[in-house]
Design a protein around this motif. Structure first.
Motif, PDB file in Angstrom:
ATOM      1  N   THR A  91       0.825  -1.204  -0.030  1.00  0.00           N
ATOM      2  CA  THR A  91       0.035   0.077  -0.026  1.00  0.00           C
ATOM      3  C   THR A  91       0.882   1.148  -0.135  1.00  0.00           C
ATOM      4  N   VAL A  92       0.079   2.337  -0.378  1.00  0.00           N
ATOM      5  CA  VAL A  92       0.852   3.524  -0.489  1.00  0.00           C
ATOM      6  C   VAL A  92       0.104   4.665  -0.070  1.00  0.00           C
ATOM      7  N   LEU A  93       0.213   5.667   0.482  1.00  0.00           N
ATOM      8  CA  LEU A  93      -0.676   6.776   0.839  1.00  0.00           C
ATOM      9  C   LEU A  93      -0.716   7.777  -0.139  1.00  0.00           C
ATOM     10  N   LEU A  94      -2.022   8.487  -0.311  1.00  0.00           N
ATOM     11  CA  LEU A  94      -1.984   9.643  -1.193  1.00  0.00           C
ATOM     12  C   LEU A  94      -3.259  10.582  -0.659  1.00  0.00           C
ATOM     13  N   ASP A  95      -2.868  11.751  -0.332  1.00  0.00           N
ATOM     14  CA  ASP A  95      -3.546  12.447   0.887  1.00  0.00           C
ATOM     15  C   ASP A  95      -4.225  11.765   1.719  1.00  0.00           C
ATOM     16  N   GLY A  96      -3.374  10.735   2.534  1.00  0.00           N
ATOM     17  CA  GLY A  96      -3.672  10.256   3.618  1.00  0.00           C
ATOM     18  C   GLY A  96      -4.486   8.876   3.653  1.00  0.00           C
ATOM     19  N   ILE A  97      -4.839   8.638   2.421  1.00  0.00           N
ATOM     20  CA  ILE A  97      -5.602   7.374   1.869  1.00  0.00           C
ATOM     21  C   ILE A  97      -4.741   6.370   1.389  1.00  0.00           C
ATOM     22  N   ALA A  98      -5.066   5.145   2.147  1.00  0.00           N
ATOM     23  CA  ALA A  98      -4.069   4.102   1.815  1.00  0.00           C
ATOM     24  C   ALA A  98      -4.770   3.424   0.517  1.00  0.00           C
ATOM     25  N   LEU A  99      -3.778   3.248  -0.688  1.00  0.00           N
ATOM     26  CA  LEU A  99      -4.066   2.751  -1.888  1.00  0.00           C
ATOM     27  C   LEU A  99      -3.445   1.314  -2.146  1.00  0.00           C
ATOM     28  N   GLU A 100      -3.948   0.270  -2.326  1.00  0.00           N
ATOM     29  CA  GLU A 100      -3.274  -0.928  -2.725  1.00  0.00           C
ATOM     30  C   GLU A 100      -2.792  -0.757  -4.057  1.00  0.00           C
ATOM     31  N   ILE A 101      -1.535  -1.284  -4.286  1.00  0.00           N
ATOM     32  CA  ILE A 101      -0.717  -1.358  -5.390  1.00  0.00           C
ATOM     33  C   ILE A 101      -0.997  -2.628  -5.935  1.00  0.00           C
ATOM     34  N   ARG A 102      -1.617  -2.574  -7.303  1.00  0.00           N
ATOM     35  CA  ARG A 102      -1.773  -3.804  -8.064  1.00  0.00           C
ATOM     36  C   ARG A 102      -1.202  -3.729  -9.396  1.00  0.00           C
ATOM     37  N   HIS A 103      -0.379  -4.831  -9.519  1.00  0.00           N
ATOM     38  CA  HIS A 103       0.542  -4.994 -10.927  1.00  0.00           C
ATOM     39  C   HIS A 103      -0.294  -5.386 -11.887  1.00  0.00           C
ATOM     40  N   ALA A 104      -0.482  -4.748 -12.958  1.00  0.00           N
ATOM     41  CA  ALA A 104      -1.095  -5.010 -14.421  1.00  0.00           C
ATOM     42  C   ALA A 104      -0.358  -5.168 -15.599  1.00  0.00           C
ATOM     43  N   PRO A 105       0.534  -6.348 -15.626  1.00  0.00           N
ATOM     44  CA  PRO A 105       1.540  -6.472 -16.533  1.00  0.00           C
ATOM     45  C   PRO A 105       1.075  -6.515 -17.840  1.00  0.00           C
ATOM     46  N   GLU A 106       0.059  -6.702 -18.288  1.00  0.00           N
ATOM     47  CA  GLU A 106      -0.511  -6.660 -19.643  1.00  0.00           C
ATOM     48  C   GLU A 106      -1.074  -5.229 -20.096  1.00  0.00           C
ATOM     49  N   ALA A 107      -1.322  -4.400 -19.030  1.00  0.00           N
ATOM     50  CA  ALA A 107      -2.025  -3.162 -19.512  1.00  0.00           C
ATOM     51  C   ALA A 107      -0.695  -2.321 -20.003  1.00  0.00           C
ATOM     52  N   ARG A 108      -1.314  -0.955 -20.659  1.00  0.00           N
ATOM     53  CA  ARG A 108      -0.367  -0.093 -21.264  1.00  0.00           C
ATOM     54  C   ARG A 108      -0.540   1.300 -20.811  1.00  0.00           C
ATOM     55  N   ARG A 109      -1.114   1.317 -19.715  1.00  0.00           N
ATOM     56  CA  ARG A 109      -1.471   2.644 -19.121  1.00  0.00           C
ATOM     57  C   ARG A 109      -0.597   3.331 -18.041  1.00  0.00           C
ATOM     58  N   GLY A 110       0.624   2.687 -18.010  1.00  0.00           N
ATOM     59  CA  GLY A 110       1.583   3.604 -17.040  1.00  0.00           C
ATOM     60  C   GLY A 110       0.726   3.190 -15.314  1.00  0.00           C
TER      61      GLY A 110
END
Length: 239
Positions: free
Chosen positions: A86-105
């Motif tokens: 997880t990582v915080l953005l504006d104090g909100i915990a966001l789960e990091i999800r790997h999307a290896p097939e995507a092309r969206r950065g």
């Protein structure tokens, strides 16, 4: 071993409690040998003025080895930006999800931070995303608060500072640590108010604190949050 930061060198050094990683930092400006703990890397940074010997720095380290060990023990564990973390953005915990097939950065969706591409680059891409968010959000929020307070900073700069969340120079330039973008917005509001108040009071006297309290209602809450969580923001490794 060189660490890629100019003349700085890394070396693992034994002390009474085990080993520490020392970052040797030659300095033409320093007048004496000094030592501090880098809260981000956990390295012991020893500054050597011109003509000082490494042996003198080692003597300082070993004379204060108990202080070093205690300081390192108080550091929160380093946080890697990886799939499932997880990582915080504006104090909100966001789960990091790997999307290896995507092309969206990197993109935010359904309360998760999705990262495309190779898994080895997750930390680098999430770190770049956070810095980009900081470049957009923090200056915009500072300018809004400045306008509301009828204060006029000359410019806003973002840096990766280790000991201060912000600063205000005598020429009206305000610096903010980009890692603030991970803190709750109330904390950002307080730090911004603190630096804006320095545009009128370049000190921490009673008038300064009166102005801070007029500019933000979040001072006590933000100070408490930073005491509890601020060090953890410095231990996030964005690669």
């Amino acid at each position: 071993m060189a660490d890629g930061a100019g003349d700085r060198m890394l070396e693992v050094v034994p002390i009474a409690s085990g080993t520490v990683t020392v970052c040797w930092r030659p300095s033409r400006q320093a007048r004496r040998i000094s030592m501090r703990i880098d809260p981000a890397s956990g390295h012991v940074i020893i500054t050597l003025p011109r003509g000082a010997r490494k042996a003198d720095g080692l003597a300082l380290l070993r004379a204060h080895s108990a202080w070093v060990a205690a300081g390192l023990s108080r550091l929160p564990p380093a946080t890697e930006l990886r799939h499932g973390g997880t990582v915080l953005l504006d104090g909100i915990a966001l789960e990091i999800r790997h999307a290896p097939e995507a092309r969206r950065g990197v993109w935010l969706e359904d309360g998760r931070l999705h990262v495309s591409g190779a898994e080895d680059f997750i930390a680098r891409r999430v770190g770049a995303y956070l810095r980009a968010q900081a470049q957009v959000l923090l200056p915009a929020r500072l300018r809004l608060q400045a306008e509301q307070a009828d204060l006029r900073p000359v410019q806003v700069r973002l840096r990766d500072t280790k000991s201060r969340w912000g600063s205000c120079s005598s020429d009206g330039t305000i610096m903010l640590c980009w890692r603030l973008v991970m803190a709750p917005q109330e904390v950002q509001h307080y730090i911004i108010a603190h630096e804006l108040a320095h545009l009128r009071h370049m000190n921490h006297g009673p008038d300064f604190w009166l102005l801070v309290d007029r500019l933000t209602p979040h001072r006590r809450q933000a100070e408490k949050w930073l005491r509890a969580n601020g060090a953890s923001l410095h231990r996030i490794v964005p690669a």
